[in-house]
Write a protein that holds these residues in place. Structure first.
Motif, PDB file in Angstrom:
ATOM      1  N   THR A   5       0.768  -1.251   0.040  1.00  0.00           N
ATOM      2  CA  THR A   5       0.020   0.231   0.109  1.00  0.00           C
ATOM      3  C   THR A   5       0.708   1.259   0.005  1.00  0.00           C
ATOM      4  O   THR A   5       0.460   2.428   0.520  1.00  0.00           O
ATOM      5  N   TYR A   6       2.224   1.224  -0.333  1.00  0.00           N
ATOM      6  CA  TYR A   6       2.954   2.141  -0.219  1.00  0.00           C
ATOM      7  C   TYR A   6       4.059   2.101  -1.310  1.00  0.00           C
ATOM      8  O   TYR A   6       4.229   0.989  -1.856  1.00  0.00           O
ATOM      9  N   LEU A   9       9.610   2.773   1.379  1.00  0.00           N
ATOM     10  CA  LEU A   9       9.954   2.696   2.690  1.00  0.00           C
ATOM     11  C   LEU A   9      11.294   3.519   3.117  1.00  0.00           C
ATOM     12  O   LEU A   9      12.360   2.706   2.843  1.00  0.00           O
ATOM     13  N   LYS A  11      13.862   4.039   6.426  1.00  0.00           N
ATOM     14  CA  LYS A  11      14.245   3.907   7.985  1.00  0.00           C
ATOM     15  C   LYS A  11      14.991   5.056   8.268  1.00  0.00           C
ATOM     16  O   LYS A  11      16.142   5.045   7.594  1.00  0.00           O
ATOM     17  N   LYS A  47       8.398   5.142  15.335  1.00  0.00           N
ATOM     18  CA  LYS A  47       7.017   5.286  14.737  1.00  0.00           C
ATOM     19  C   LYS A  47       6.901   4.972  13.216  1.00  0.00           C
ATOM     20  O   LYS A  47       7.991   5.063  12.722  1.00  0.00           O
ATOM     21  N   ILE A  48       5.865   4.797  12.833  1.00  0.00           N
ATOM     22  CA  ILE A  48       5.789   4.743  11.205  1.00  0.00           C
ATOM     23  C   ILE A  48       4.596   5.804  11.048  1.00  0.00           C
ATOM     24  O   ILE A  48       3.949   5.889  11.670  1.00  0.00           O
ATOM     25  N   LYS A  49       5.166   6.532   9.854  1.00  0.00           N
ATOM     26  CA  LYS A  49       4.335   7.865   9.578  1.00  0.00           C
ATOM     27  C   LYS A  49       4.400   7.870   7.985  1.00  0.00           C
ATOM     28  O   LYS A  49       5.460   7.435   7.369  1.00  0.00           O
ATOM     29  N   THR A  50       3.374   8.091   7.419  1.00  0.00           N
ATOM     30  CA  THR A  50       3.086   8.144   5.855  1.00  0.00           C
ATOM     31  C   THR A  50       2.930   9.641   5.588  1.00  0.00           C
ATOM     32  O   THR A  50       2.353  10.315   5.863  1.00  0.00           O
ATOM     33  N   LYS A  57       3.789   7.712  -2.186  1.00  0.00           N
ATOM     34  CA  LYS A  57       3.417   7.555  -1.081  1.00  0.00           C
ATOM     35  C   LYS A  57       4.609   6.847  -0.251  1.00  0.00           C
ATOM     36  O   LYS A  57       4.914   5.619  -0.553  1.00  0.00           O
ATOM     37  N   LYS A  59       6.521   5.652   3.488  1.00  0.00           N
ATOM     38  CA  LYS A  59       6.371   5.142   4.746  1.00  0.00           C
ATOM     39  C   LYS A  59       7.761   5.738   5.505  1.00  0.00           C
ATOM     40  O   LYS A  59       8.774   5.053   4.931  1.00  0.00           O
ATOM     41  N   GLN A  61      10.008   5.172   8.830  1.00  0.00           N
ATOM     42  CA  GLN A  61      10.064   4.384  10.117  1.00  0.00           C
ATOM     43  C   GLN A  61      10.925   5.100  10.785  1.00  0.00           C
ATOM     44  O   GLN A  61      12.409   5.028  10.393  1.00  0.00           O
ATOM     45  N   ARG A 191       2.182  17.241   5.168  1.00  0.00           N
ATOM     46  CA  ARG A 191       1.199  17.086   6.127  1.00  0.00           C
ATOM     47  C   ARG A 191       1.043  18.297   6.820  1.00  0.00           C
ATOM     48  O   ARG A 191       1.833  18.878   7.390  1.00  0.00           O
TER      49      ARG A 191
END
Ligand SMILES: Nc1nc2c(ncn2[C@@H]2O[C@H](COP(=O)(O)OP(=O)(O)OP(=O)(O)O)[C@@H](O)[C@H]2O)c(=O)[nH]1
Ligand SMILES: [Mg+2]
Ligand SMILES: [Zn+2]
Lengths: 203, 127
Positions: A5-6, A9, A11, A47-50, A57, A59, A61, A191
């Motif tokens: 869904t992204y 990712l 880190k 934390k995981i933030k999108t 999109k 993510k 971490q 955001r």
């Protein structure tokens, strides 16, 4: 079922001397001493933030690092998989600023060589106790060719913005590698921040 | 997978207005700040009884964790399915889940053995 869904990712690690505010940057600053929550007692590991950057999109971490760790004890395993590092000092504490250079050397030695870095001068709400000028922060960042921002975990100034910028820098780097001929720079959708309007000290 | 199949899988009647085809029909949000935790259809509804620490612990006295029984969860297999979420440090092979924006929690837990997450329906809002 297990559809992705992204798009990407990333880190990210928070690094810096003890007391500079790494945990507060990750954990909403709470000055309510009368109630304790279960979460604040145990503490946040990551934390995981999108975020949406240029139509992608992403993510994030974001990992806090253990308080008592010192640069000389942090080794390769610590940095494994990290694509971005927030290097934090405290604008009211000279020592934490001086140690930035040591942290940078440690990152060079142990982290992935193309890890993206950003320096944060935290606690910019404490203007009356400031010992490191914003110019000194900018100068050291410029010298090492990395991004810089002053932040306040307490007033939530520039925190989300800093993570967005770091993510953007990582995205730029990977886009460069893809030799993507798309020159059109699509505006970055940030955001909405829960921060009050940025104070002069951090703008 | 049909609706009735997923319902019978657990042998429990699913009479939850928020569940459709075994997953969350609506977006899962933080009760306090509205931060988006899960997108639609990204968690599988499961019934299981678990003790979950209360969000607000009574202060003072000897620190015994106060729990409550929770029965309904969304099961999330991959942690990166979450939109925004916090993971606490590990306690007895569990991490607890919290809001990534206001740190309210626990809204659920993460099992270190299976690497699966469970979000309590009673601790979140649907929108
Ligand atoms: N005024 C002010 N105080 C802050 C800010 N950020 C953190 N602090 C305070 O600084 C102290 C240390 O913050 P922490 O977040 O625990 O620091 P840390 O970097 O995680 O320290 P270690 O875990 O020991 O490495 C705490 O007392 C915080 O309340 C800030 O932006 N402004
Ligand atoms: Mg800390
Ligand atoms: Zn919240």
């Amino acid at each position: 079922m297990a559809k992705k869904t992204y798009d990407l990712l990333f880190k990210l690690l928070l690094i810096g001397d003890s007391g500079v505010g790494k945990t507060c940057i990750l954990f909403r600053f709470s000055d309510n001493h009368f109630t304790t929550t279960f979460i604040s007692t145990i503490g946040i590991d990551f934390k995981i933030k999108t975020v949406e950057l240029r139509g992608k999109k992403i993510k994030l971490q974001i990992w806090d690092t253990a308080g008592q760790e010192r640069f000389h004890t942090i080794t390769t395993s610590y940095y494994r998989g990290a694509m971005g590092i927030m290097l934090v000092y405290d604008i009211t504490n000279e020592k934490t600023f001086d140690d930035i250079v040591k942290w940078l050397r440690n990152i060079d030695e142990h982290a992935n060589e193309d890890v993206e870095k950003m320096i944060l001068g935290n606690k910019c709400d404490m203007e009356e106790k400031r010992v490191i000028s914003k110019e000194r922060g900018e100068a050291i960042a410029h010298e090492h060719g990395i991004r810089f921002m002053e932040t306040s975990a307490k007033l939530n100034i520039n925190i989300d913005r800093a993570f967005s910028e770091l993510a953007e820098a990582i995205l730029d780097k990977s886009a460069g590698r893809e030799a993507d001929a798309d020159h059109a720079r699509i505006a970055v959708e940030r955001r909405p921040s829960r921060a009050p309007p940025a104070r002069a000290c951090c703008s | 997978m049909s609706d009735s199949e997923s319902v019978e899988k657990n042998g429990i009647e699913v009479s939850n207005e928020y569940v459709e085809n075994g997953t969350n029909k609506l977006i899962v949000k933080c009760k306090f700040c509205g931060s988006k935790m899960l997108d639609k259809k990204s968690g599988t509804f499961v019934k299981q009884e678990k003790d979950l620490p209360l969000m607000q612990q009574e202060t003072g006295k000897d620190a015994e964790v106060q729990n409550e029984k929770v029965n309904e969860f969304y099961h999330v297999e991959n942690m990166y399915t979450f939109e925004n979420i916090g993971f606490t440090h590990t306690v007895d092979n569990y991490k607890y889940l919290s809001c990534a924006d206001c740190d309210a929690g626990p809204v659920g837990y993460y099992d270190m053995n299976t690497k699966h997450s469970f979000v309590a329906l009673s601790r979140i809002n649907h929108a």
